[in-house]
Design an enzyme around this catalytic site. Structure first.
Site, mmCIF file in Angstrom:
data_model
loop_
_atom_site.group_PDB
_atom_site.id
_atom_site.type_symbol
_atom_site.label_atom_id
_atom_site.label_comp_id
_atom_site.label_asym_id
_atom_site.label_seq_id
_atom_site.Cartn_x
_atom_site.Cartn_y
_atom_site.Cartn_z
ATOM 1 N N GLY A 1 2.733 -1.410 -1.168
ATOM 2 C CA GLY A 1 2.583 -2.552 -0.937
ATOM 3 C C GLY A 1 2.962 -3.493 -1.881
ATOM 4 C CG ASP B 1 1.919 3.489 3.759
ATOM 5 O OD1 ASP B 1 3.254 4.089 4.170
ATOM 6 O OD2 ASP B 1 2.201 2.612 2.648
ATOM 7 C CG ASP C 1 7.869 6.767 -5.986
ATOM 8 O OD1 ASP C 1 6.528 6.199 -5.829
ATOM 9 O OD2 ASP C 1 8.769 6.263 -5.231
ATOM 10 C CD GLN D 1 0.555 -1.149 1.997
ATOM 11 O OE1 GLN D 1 0.953 -1.867 1.753
ATOM 12 N NE2 GLN D 1 1.270 0.280 1.986
ATOM 13 C CG ASP E 1 7.435 7.320 1.428
ATOM 14 O OD1 ASP E 1 6.169 7.287 1.643
ATOM 15 O OD2 ASP E 1 8.234 5.786 1.968
ATOM 16 C CB SER E 2 4.655 8.762 4.851
ATOM 17 O OG SER E 2 4.403 7.087 4.595
#
Length: 373
Positions: free
Chosen positions: A218, A144, A268, A191, A90-91
């Site tokens: 989101g 994001d 996840d 999103q 994940d970012s």
RNA sequence: GGUGGGGUAUCCAAGUGGCUAAAGGGCGCGGACUGUAAAUCCGUUCGGGUAACCGUUCGCCGGUUCGAAACCGGCCCCCACCA
């Protein structure tokens, strides 16, 4: 690359295969979360034994500690943590939400103050992709902005537009640093909060960028379940049919089945591992709280039809471990819970293949919701 | 035998005249948890009642006082040091 193997006739459910640099992933798939380069309380071998095909890790946390350069020097996450199957990272976009008091967002990126020592960390779309490359991630998520629920529409629009701009920058930078040649995939993230029109527009604009995969983000940020499902339903149809769709951060077993029917392929969630550490066990008949006194002398295993290492132990013994704060309780319950999710996905895959996913799913949900084990 | 300290609810422990059915913890009981600042957090925990409220509590017995877990007397027990 993603291969669509079968599509359900009576829902949007899909059976697919996603190929990564570290092997193939059969979808629908549930990915256990290993934020700190470990699925808490489990060895990689134990994670693998649950049937997990791919695990998640985290850019923000690992970059702060121990650092992306260090991990790179060990051959990336795979070499560092000794997990040979695919890894999705994940970012840090979720930390925008979960660590909202510790960051500032600007057009160029996110300015974090570390939750550990307050030191500065700047995550731009570009640096985010570079860090994930160093981590050796098979699937790199774009940077994001995961926003809270509820949010006002004009803010949602502004934020979503920035997320789209950032996605574009991530994709360009991924090309520039050579992620595609190394078969590292980048996924964009839809999103739009609880506004279907924003969701749809975001999904369409991102689809035009031709990412290897797409995520719906989101969600599971405090909204009602119905709203969550509504937004997945508002996003998925606007994503390319021939690309994988990953709903981030979800969900309960029932939510997973419902989202599969909406056309989602990947999930996840910390739920199986966190609930395990909090003494809860998933069963076909709902969740058991092993702290409850009624299990004190229960000789039955958690779920007699789910065979894994934890099946060897009685509910009474597991309760004893939990009540005594013994580490083994976390481990055994985590094995069980992740296996439960893996088994659910395996059944879903098999029923999509055999064409009776919807009837099976309805029956499964009805049993899960109706009784208490 | 002497000197000093101490006995508070299931456990540890605060409380030295009314605002105390009694702070805080722990244990127990129950709940929450969704891209992990989470082996965490929240509630509850003398008995009865939905509640107002009633009943029974602070080692034991007696006393002082309008009123005591708290003050006085006696007794029992525990700990430390000294003989």
């Amino acid at each position: 690359m993603f291969e669509l193997l079968k599509t359900s006739a009576s829902s949007a459910a899909r059976r697919g295969k996603l190929t990564t640099a570290h092997g193939a992933v059969q979808t629908p798939v549930f990915m256990p979360v290993g934020t700190q380069a470990t699925v808490k309380s489990l060895t990689p071998a134990q994670v693998e034994e649950t049937g997990a095909q791919i695990m998640l890790s985290n850019t923000y946390h690992l970059n702060i500690r121990p650092g992306a350069d260090l991990i790179e020097s060990f051959g990336g996450l795979h070499g560092f943590m000794k997990w040979e199957k695919p890894i999705l990272t994940d970012s840090g976009g979720f930390q925008v939400f979960s660590l909202s008091k510790l960051r500032k967002i600007k057009e160029d990126g996110i300015y974090f103050s570390s939750h550990l020592d307050g030191s500065k960390l700047f995550l731009s779309p570009e640096s985010c992709m570079e860090i994930q490359m160093k981590l050796g991630s098979d699937i790199c998520m774009v940077l994001d902005e995961c926003i809270p629920y509820p949010s006002k529409k004009d803010f949602v629009e502004t934020s979503t537009d920035r997320t789209i701009r950032w996605a574009k920058r991530c994709l360009e930078h991924a090309d520039k640093i050579g992620l595609p040649e190394r078969n590292r995939l980048s996924f964009a993230i839809v999103q739009g909060s609880n506004f279907e029109d924003v969701r749809a527009r975001c999904a369409q604009e991102l689809s035009a960028l031709n990412f290897p995969g797409y995520a719906i983000g989101g969600v599971s940020v405090g909204e009602p379940e119905e709203e969550m499902l509504l937004q997945v339903a508002a996003s998925a149809p606007h994503l390319p049919q021939d690309k994988p769709r990953y709903v981030m951060g979800v969900g309960t077993p029932v939510q997973l089945l419902k989202m599969i029917a909406l056309g989602a392929d990947m999930f996840d969630c910390v739920m199986p591992t966190r609930l395990a550490r909090h003494a809860n066990a998933f069963t076909k008949d709902g969740v058991l709280n092993l702290r409850n006194a009624k299990f004190a002398a229960d000789k039955a295993p958690l779920d007699e039809s789910l065979l894994n290492y934890t099946t060897n132990f009685s509910r009474a013994y597991l309760r004893h471990l939990v009540m005594s704060d013994e580490m083994l309780g976390c481990t055994l319950l985590s094995i069980h819970n992740i296996h439960f999710f893996q088994d659910l996905m395996a059944q879903a895959r098999s029923h999509i293949e055999s064409g009776d996913f919807e009837t099976w799913s309805t029956a499964w949900i009805s049993r899960y919701n109706s009784k208490e084990a």
